[in-house]
Design a protein around this motif. Sequence first.
Motif, PDB file in Angstrom:
ATOM      1  N   PHE A  25      27.397 -15.042 -62.176  1.00  0.00           N
ATOM      2  CA  PHE A  25      27.704 -15.947 -63.290  1.00  0.00           C
ATOM      3  C   PHE A  25      27.671 -17.381 -62.800  1.00  0.00           C
ATOM      4  O   PHE A  25      28.153 -17.707 -61.728  1.00  0.00           O
ATOM      5  CB  PHE A  25      29.085 -15.621 -63.843  1.00  0.00           C
ATOM      6  CG  PHE A  25      29.504 -16.519 -64.959  1.00  0.00           C
ATOM      7  CD1 PHE A  25      28.993 -16.360 -66.233  1.00  0.00           C
ATOM      8  CD2 PHE A  25      30.414 -17.544 -64.736  1.00  0.00           C
ATOM      9  CE1 PHE A  25      29.388 -17.189 -67.265  1.00  0.00           C
ATOM     10  CE2 PHE A  25      30.805 -18.381 -65.764  1.00  0.00           C
ATOM     11  CZ  PHE A  25      30.287 -18.192 -67.042  1.00  0.00           C
ATOM     12  N   GLY A  26      27.104 -18.275 -63.582  1.00  0.00           N
ATOM     13  CA  GLY A  26      27.065 -19.677 -63.195  1.00  0.00           C
ATOM     14  C   GLY A  26      25.812 -20.059 -62.437  1.00  0.00           C
ATOM     15  O   GLY A  26      25.780 -21.060 -61.744  1.00  0.00           O
ATOM     16  N   LYS A  27      24.770 -19.241 -62.540  1.00  0.00           N
ATOM     17  CA  LYS A  27      23.527 -19.523 -61.834  1.00  0.00           C
ATOM     18  C   LYS A  27      22.992 -20.906 -62.192  1.00  0.00           C
ATOM     19  O   LYS A  27      22.957 -21.291 -63.355  1.00  0.00           O
ATOM     20  CB  LYS A  27      22.485 -18.462 -62.196  1.00  0.00           C
ATOM     21  CG  LYS A  27      21.098 -18.736 -61.623  1.00  0.00           C
ATOM     22  CD  LYS A  27      20.087 -17.749 -62.162  1.00  0.00           C
ATOM     23  CE  LYS A  27      18.678 -18.128 -61.729  1.00  0.00           C
ATOM     24  NZ  LYS A  27      17.666 -17.219 -62.318  1.00  0.00           N
ATOM     25  N   GLY A  28      22.589 -21.654 -61.158  1.00  0.00           N
ATOM     26  CA  GLY A  28      21.968 -22.941 -61.383  1.00  0.00           C
ATOM     27  C   GLY A  28      22.930 -24.106 -61.485  1.00  0.00           C
ATOM     28  O   GLY A  28      22.498 -25.251 -61.561  1.00  0.00           O
ATOM     29  N   ARG A  29      24.230 -23.847 -61.476  1.00  0.00           N
ATOM     30  CA  ARG A  29      25.191 -24.942 -61.559  1.00  0.00           C
ATOM     31  C   ARG A  29      25.381 -25.542 -60.178  1.00  0.00           C
ATOM     32  O   ARG A  29      25.398 -24.844 -59.167  1.00  0.00           O
ATOM     33  CB  ARG A  29      26.514 -24.437 -62.123  1.00  0.00           C
ATOM     34  CG  ARG A  29      26.363 -23.760 -63.475  1.00  0.00           C
ATOM     35  CD  ARG A  29      27.686 -23.243 -63.975  1.00  0.00           C
ATOM     36  NE  ARG A  29      28.529 -24.299 -64.491  1.00  0.00           N
ATOM     37  CZ  ARG A  29      29.796 -24.127 -64.874  1.00  0.00           C
ATOM     38  NH1 ARG A  29      30.348 -22.937 -64.749  1.00  0.00           N
ATOM     39  NH2 ARG A  29      30.495 -25.121 -65.339  1.00  0.00           N
ATOM     40  N   VAL A  30      25.515 -26.851 -60.123  1.00  0.00           N
ATOM     41  CA  VAL A  30      25.573 -27.571 -58.852  1.00  0.00           C
ATOM     42  C   VAL A  30      26.841 -28.421 -58.789  1.00  0.00           C
ATOM     43  O   VAL A  30      27.173 -29.136 -59.745  1.00  0.00           O
ATOM     44  CB  VAL A  30      24.329 -28.484 -58.686  1.00  0.00           C
ATOM     45  CG1 VAL A  30      24.455 -29.343 -57.438  1.00  0.00           C
ATOM     46  CG2 VAL A  30      23.061 -27.635 -58.614  1.00  0.00           C
ATOM     47  N   VAL A  31      27.554 -28.331 -57.670  1.00  0.00           N
ATOM     48  CA  VAL A  31      28.722 -29.173 -57.417  1.00  0.00           C
ATOM     49  C   VAL A  31      28.255 -30.435 -56.707  1.00  0.00           C
ATOM     50  O   VAL A  31      27.684 -30.358 -55.611  1.00  0.00           O
ATOM     51  CB  VAL A  31      29.772 -28.439 -56.564  1.00  0.00           C
ATOM     52  CG1 VAL A  31      30.941 -29.377 -56.233  1.00  0.00           C
ATOM     53  CG2 VAL A  31      30.273 -27.204 -57.273  1.00  0.00           C
ATOM     54  N   HIS A  32      28.494 -31.582 -57.326  1.00  0.00           N
ATOM     55  CA  HIS A  32      28.109 -32.865 -56.740  1.00  0.00           C
ATOM     56  C   HIS A  32      29.255 -33.335 -55.837  1.00  0.00           C
ATOM     57  O   HIS A  32      30.054 -34.193 -56.207  1.00  0.00           O
ATOM     58  CB  HIS A  32      27.829 -33.887 -57.837  1.00  0.00           C
ATOM     59  CG  HIS A  32      26.686 -33.506 -58.729  1.00  0.00           C
ATOM     60  ND1 HIS A  32      25.438 -34.088 -58.647  1.00  0.00           N
ATOM     61  CD2 HIS A  32      26.593 -32.569 -59.711  1.00  0.00           C
ATOM     62  CE1 HIS A  32      24.627 -33.553 -59.528  1.00  0.00           C
ATOM     63  NE2 HIS A  32      25.308 -32.626 -60.205  1.00  0.00           N
ATOM     64  N   ALA A  33      29.322 -32.775 -54.625  1.00  0.00           N
ATOM     65  CA  ALA A  33      30.437 -33.076 -53.723  1.00  0.00           C
ATOM     66  C   ALA A  33      30.383 -34.506 -53.214  1.00  0.00           C
ATOM     67  O   ALA A  33      31.406 -35.203 -53.171  1.00  0.00           O
ATOM     68  CB  ALA A  33      30.433 -32.095 -52.543  1.00  0.00           C
ATOM     69  N   VAL A  34      29.199 -34.964 -52.827  1.00  0.00           N
ATOM     70  CA  VAL A  34      29.000 -36.336 -52.338  1.00  0.00           C
ATOM     71  C   VAL A  34      27.671 -36.826 -52.889  1.00  0.00           C
ATOM     72  O   VAL A  34      26.663 -36.115 -52.828  1.00  0.00           O
ATOM     73  CB  VAL A  34      28.980 -36.393 -50.793  1.00  0.00           C
ATOM     74  CG1 VAL A  34      28.675 -37.814 -50.306  1.00  0.00           C
ATOM     75  CG2 VAL A  34      30.305 -35.917 -50.212  1.00  0.00           C
ATOM     76  N   ASP A  35      27.660 -38.042 -53.417  1.00  0.00           N
ATOM     77  CA  ASP A  35      26.442 -38.609 -53.993  1.00  0.00           C
ATOM     78  C   ASP A  35      26.212 -40.036 -53.516  1.00  0.00           C
ATOM     79  O   ASP A  35      27.000 -40.942 -53.821  1.00  0.00           O
ATOM     80  CB  ASP A  35      26.517 -38.602 -55.532  1.00  0.00           C
ATOM     81  CG  ASP A  35      25.931 -37.348 -56.144  1.00  0.00           C
ATOM     82  OD1 ASP A  35      24.915 -36.854 -55.624  1.00  0.00           O
ATOM     83  OD2 ASP A  35      26.492 -36.856 -57.143  1.00  0.00           O
ATOM     84  N   ASP A  36      25.162 -40.240 -52.730  1.00  0.00           N
ATOM     85  CA  ASP A  36      24.671 -41.572 -52.364  1.00  0.00           C
ATOM     86  C   ASP A  36      25.757 -42.446 -51.722  1.00  0.00           C
ATOM     87  O   ASP A  36      26.011 -43.572 -52.157  1.00  0.00           O
ATOM     88  CB  ASP A  36      24.109 -42.268 -53.606  1.00  0.00           C
ATOM     89  CG  ASP A  36      23.234 -43.466 -53.241  1.00  0.00           C
ATOM     90  OD1 ASP A  36      22.718 -43.510 -52.113  1.00  0.00           O
ATOM     91  OD2 ASP A  36      23.104 -44.373 -54.093  1.00  0.00           O
TER      92      ASP A  36
END
Length: 323
Positions: A25-36
């Motif tokens: 369940f939740g395929k394709g969901r991404v956690v944006h832990a650190v961005d730029d």
Amino acid sequence: MTAPQAVMEVRSLTKHYSTGSAWSFGKGRVVHAVDDVSFDLASGETLGIVGESGCGKTTVSRVILGLVPPTGGQVLFRGGDISRLSGSNRRQYRSDVQAVFQDPYGSLNPRMRVSDIILEPLTVQRHVGKAESKKLAGELLESVGLPGAIGSRFPHEFSGGQRQRLAIARALSVNPSVLVLDEPVSALDVSIRAQVINLLMDLQQQRGLSYVLIAHDLAVVAHSSHRIGVMYLGKLVELGPARDVVVNALHPYTELLLSAHPVPNPEVRPVPRQTNTELPSPITPPSGCRFRTRCPLAEGICAEQEPAFRELQPSHWVACHMR
């Protein structure tokens, strides 16, 4: 934003995690832990990184330590990209950049004697004679304020503060130039915290160490850091000299953190700005400025456009449309 004689440079660091596999369940969901996220660390400098739980502080430290690979961006150590290191160069990097973890009870092997714990990194990295090892263990223990003769004892025989000193001695055994300190005093009694922080500051002066100090306690960071970086939901929102960030915060989130810090004066009762207290999900972060859903200054542009990270004052950077 480049610090003089930078020993480490973090450039547009990004780390995302997938939340599910093809069969879950939740395929394709991404956690944006650190961005730029970008910053430099100068030789002999302490850079404090603060923010709420889940803001990405520890993920930054794990990438710096080489424990997880970045999704994007670079970590440069003395000009070289650490993701390209291999063989002896990677082993040398693991000596040059060491860690002191949050929990002094969980980070020490309870079945190993103190001298073996301290010398384990040295044993892994290089060969040292038995007589030389015993002498070195005693010197390392004394350097962190412990008797050199306790090497035959086990971790359970020591208090939390003493165990953290053992962890510091272990990190120093391979003569590093950078220490990543992940909440190094948060698990300790208040009466012991200042002693450990002062020890780290003394060691920095003696050895010329550089520190990346991960913490949520603004008092600890302000006392021991040269510069402070403030993170929110995976983004670096403010970066500047420690005193400037504490006395003249430019980002509304930094102001919110400072207003929540207790003031040791019963006559002073600061009233924090009213904001939405619910932290957005790192899976679906808000558009534009990620702090806008909790910011009392937010306007239309904050939802439409991500704010640039700008130098508003000398060496003081902020990402905010309203500044």
